[in-house]
Design an enzyme around this catalytic site. Structure first.
Site, PDB file in Angstrom:
ATOM      1  N   ARG A 235       0.852  -1.183   0.000  1.00  0.00           N
ATOM      2  CA  ARG A 235       0.000   0.000   0.000  1.00  0.00           C
ATOM      3  C   ARG A 235       0.892   1.238   0.000  1.00  0.00           C
ATOM      4  O   ARG A 235       1.927   1.258   0.680  1.00  0.00           O
ATOM      5  CB  ARG A 235      -0.874   0.047   1.258  1.00  0.00           C
ATOM      6  CG  ARG A 235      -2.066  -0.870   1.234  1.00  0.00           C
ATOM      7  CD  ARG A 235      -3.152  -0.406   0.263  1.00  0.00           C
ATOM      8  NE  ARG A 235      -4.313  -1.277   0.303  1.00  0.00           N
ATOM      9  CZ  ARG A 235      -4.502  -2.328  -0.512  1.00  0.00           C
ATOM     10  NH1 ARG A 235      -3.624  -2.625  -1.445  1.00  0.00           N
ATOM     11  NH2 ARG A 235      -5.593  -3.060  -0.397  1.00  0.00           N
ATOM     12  N   GLU A 264      -3.598   7.382  -4.800  1.00  0.00           N
ATOM     13  CA  GLU A 264      -3.958   6.819  -6.117  1.00  0.00           C
ATOM     14  C   GLU A 264      -5.293   7.352  -6.587  1.00  0.00           C
ATOM     15  O   GLU A 264      -6.194   7.522  -5.759  1.00  0.00           O
ATOM     16  CB  GLU A 264      -4.009   5.279  -6.008  1.00  0.00           C
ATOM     17  CG  GLU A 264      -2.656   4.689  -5.693  1.00  0.00           C
ATOM     18  CD  GLU A 264      -2.721   3.190  -5.388  1.00  0.00           C
ATOM     19  OE1 GLU A 264      -3.762   2.571  -5.661  1.00  0.00           O
ATOM     20  OE2 GLU A 264      -1.737   2.660  -4.884  1.00  0.00           O
ATOM     21  N   HIS A 282      -0.914   0.170  -9.897  1.00  0.00           N
ATOM     22  CA  HIS A 282      -1.568  -0.763  -8.966  1.00  0.00           C
ATOM     23  C   HIS A 282      -2.154  -1.968  -9.721  1.00  0.00           C
ATOM     24  O   HIS A 282      -3.365  -2.198  -9.701  1.00  0.00           O
ATOM     25  CB  HIS A 282      -2.654  -0.051  -8.150  1.00  0.00           C
ATOM     26  CG  HIS A 282      -3.016  -0.797  -6.896  1.00  0.00           C
ATOM     27  ND1 HIS A 282      -3.424  -0.166  -5.745  1.00  0.00           N
ATOM     28  CD2 HIS A 282      -3.041  -2.132  -6.612  1.00  0.00           C
ATOM     29  CE1 HIS A 282      -3.683  -1.075  -4.823  1.00  0.00           C
ATOM     30  NE2 HIS A 282      -3.453  -2.278  -5.324  1.00  0.00           N
TER      31      HIS A 282
HETATM   32  C1  8YV Z   1      -6.560  -4.907  -6.098  1.00  0.00           C
HETATM   33  C2  8YV Z   1      -5.285  -5.079  -3.859  1.00  0.00           C
HETATM   34  O1  8YV Z   1      -5.948  -3.959  -6.897  1.00  0.00           O
HETATM   35  O2  8YV Z   1      -5.807  -7.210  -3.025  1.00  0.00           O
HETATM   36  C3  8YV Z   1      -5.510  -6.059  -2.762  1.00  0.00           C
HETATM   37  O3  8YV Z   1      -5.390  -5.671  -1.590  1.00  0.00           O
HETATM   38  O4  8YV Z   1      -4.892  -3.992  -3.630  1.00  0.00           O
HETATM   39  C4  8YV Z   1      -5.486  -5.505  -5.267  1.00  0.00           C
HETATM   40  O5  8YV Z   1      -5.564  -6.847  -5.452  1.00  0.00           O
HETATM   41  C5  8YV Z   1      -7.795  -4.308  -5.605  1.00  0.00           C
HETATM   42  O6  8YV Z   1      -8.276  -4.835  -4.429  1.00  0.00           O
HETATM   43  C6  8YV Z   1      -8.819  -4.337  -6.732  1.00  0.00           C
HETATM   44  O7  8YV Z   1     -10.089  -4.282  -6.295  1.00  0.00           O
END
Ligand code: 8YV
Length: 316
Positions: A235, A264, A282
């Site tokens: 993150r 973001e 991301h």
């Molecule tokens: C995705 C993420 O980009 O799993 C996570 O925590 O950050 C990523 O897999 C995101 O959740 C897409 O919805």
């Protein structure tokens, strides 16, 4: 059979593959949050029918939904990280929360190694060098070697372990830092800065949220050093982005490979204009196969909830 006059609503807050929703349609009327002409009107008139929500770990529950969905009973997070979802708040209200662990770990680990390699060998810069015709004027400057380096992994969870396995195939030494030492053949460090002092490349794979906010700060980057590389697939909040920009700018840190950012999708010009970084939007879990598996798991959790069954991958 009579159809009920009012059907429970599944509120879809973040982008989600429509085709994956098919099994959920049997149980819920689907409402796309972003397509609502007037969210306040929806919440006032139909908020009471919302029982389920799909969101992700960055968006969480929209602020104006916290007190306006009295019957919300399940939140399915489309991602492993659920840092933006207030789980204690949900638990206190009897709201079940699920996420999508494991199925995305391989892809995230792949991208971590890809970014580490690309930052060391300056892959995007080399690509631009060829495209822009600079090669005719002379060879590309020498880059730095990845194999044989000391790889520090911040957060040796499910994803961190797969990163370690992949990185080890490049004849690297692996160190890690986490809450406690684990039964693994890697060197444990008790603090982020101690790990960074030892490592040539630091790969951030820890969950986000208040506990890890700015875990990688000015001191960590200084410890990593002018030949050091930072990779972040976790993150943006885990890294102090202003300190990172400063460290890249004055050469305190060698290079960075970043898939995540503090605000973001906004990435500051100091990063987009830097020659020392490899940037991706991301996309660590963004493969057709993994996103399909994630969507199926999200919907499975929702249909299990609707059938009164335990969730497949519960968070609380
Ligand atoms: C995705 C993420 O980009 O799993 C996570 O925590 O950050 C990523 O897999 C995101 O959740 C897409 O919805």
């Amino acid at each position: 059979m009579k159809t009920p006059v009012t059907r429970p609503i599944l509120l879809v807050v973040t982008p989600f593959a429509a085709e994956a929703l098919a099994p959920a349609r049997e149980h819920f009327e689907i409402v796309e949050w972003r397509a609502l002409p007037d969210a306040a009107v929806f919440l006032r008139e139909r908020g009471g029918r919302v029982v389920a929500m799909i969101t992700n770990g960055m968006a969480g529950v929209p602020a104006n939904c916290r007190d306006t969905l009295p019957n919300l009973a399940v939140i399915a997070c489309n991602g492993v990280g659920y840092d933006a979802i207030d789980v204690p708040w949900a638990t206190a209200r009897g709201i079940r929360v699920s996420n999508t662990p494991d199925i995305l770990s391989g892809d995230v680990a792949d991208l971590a190694v890809l970014l580490a390699l690309a930052a060391h060998r300056r892959l995007p810069q080399a690509d631009r060098f060829v495209r822009e015709g600079q090669w005719q004027a002379g060879p590309f400057p020498l880059a730095r070697r990845f194999w044989g380096s000391r790889v520090g992994i911040l957060g040796l969870g499910r994803i961190g372990r797969l990163i370690a396995r992949r990185a080890a195939a490049f004849d690297t030494q692996i160190g890690y830092c986490g809450r406690k030492p684990q039964d693994v053949p890697y060197t444990y460090f008790g603090s982020t800065d101690a790990l960074a002092e030892w490592a040539d490349v630091l790969i951030v794979a820890t969950p986000g949220g208040p506990d890890t906010r700015h875990l990688v700060g000015r001191e960590t980057l200084r410890a990593l050093g002018g030949d050091g590389v930072l990779v972040n697939v976790a993150r943006g909040s885990v890294v102090d982005q202003s300190a990172l920009i400063e460290a890249l700018g004055d050469g305190t840190l060698g290079a960075a490979g970043l898939d995540v950012f503090e605000d973001e999708p906004h990435v500051p010009p100091a990063l987009t204009g830097s020659d020392r970084v490899v940037l991706t939007p991301h996309i660590a879990s963004a493969t057709v196969q993994t996103r399909r598996a994630m969507a199926e798991l999200v919907v499975e959790n929702l249909t299990r909830h609707a059938r009164g069954l335990p969730l497949a991958t519960p968070v609380n």
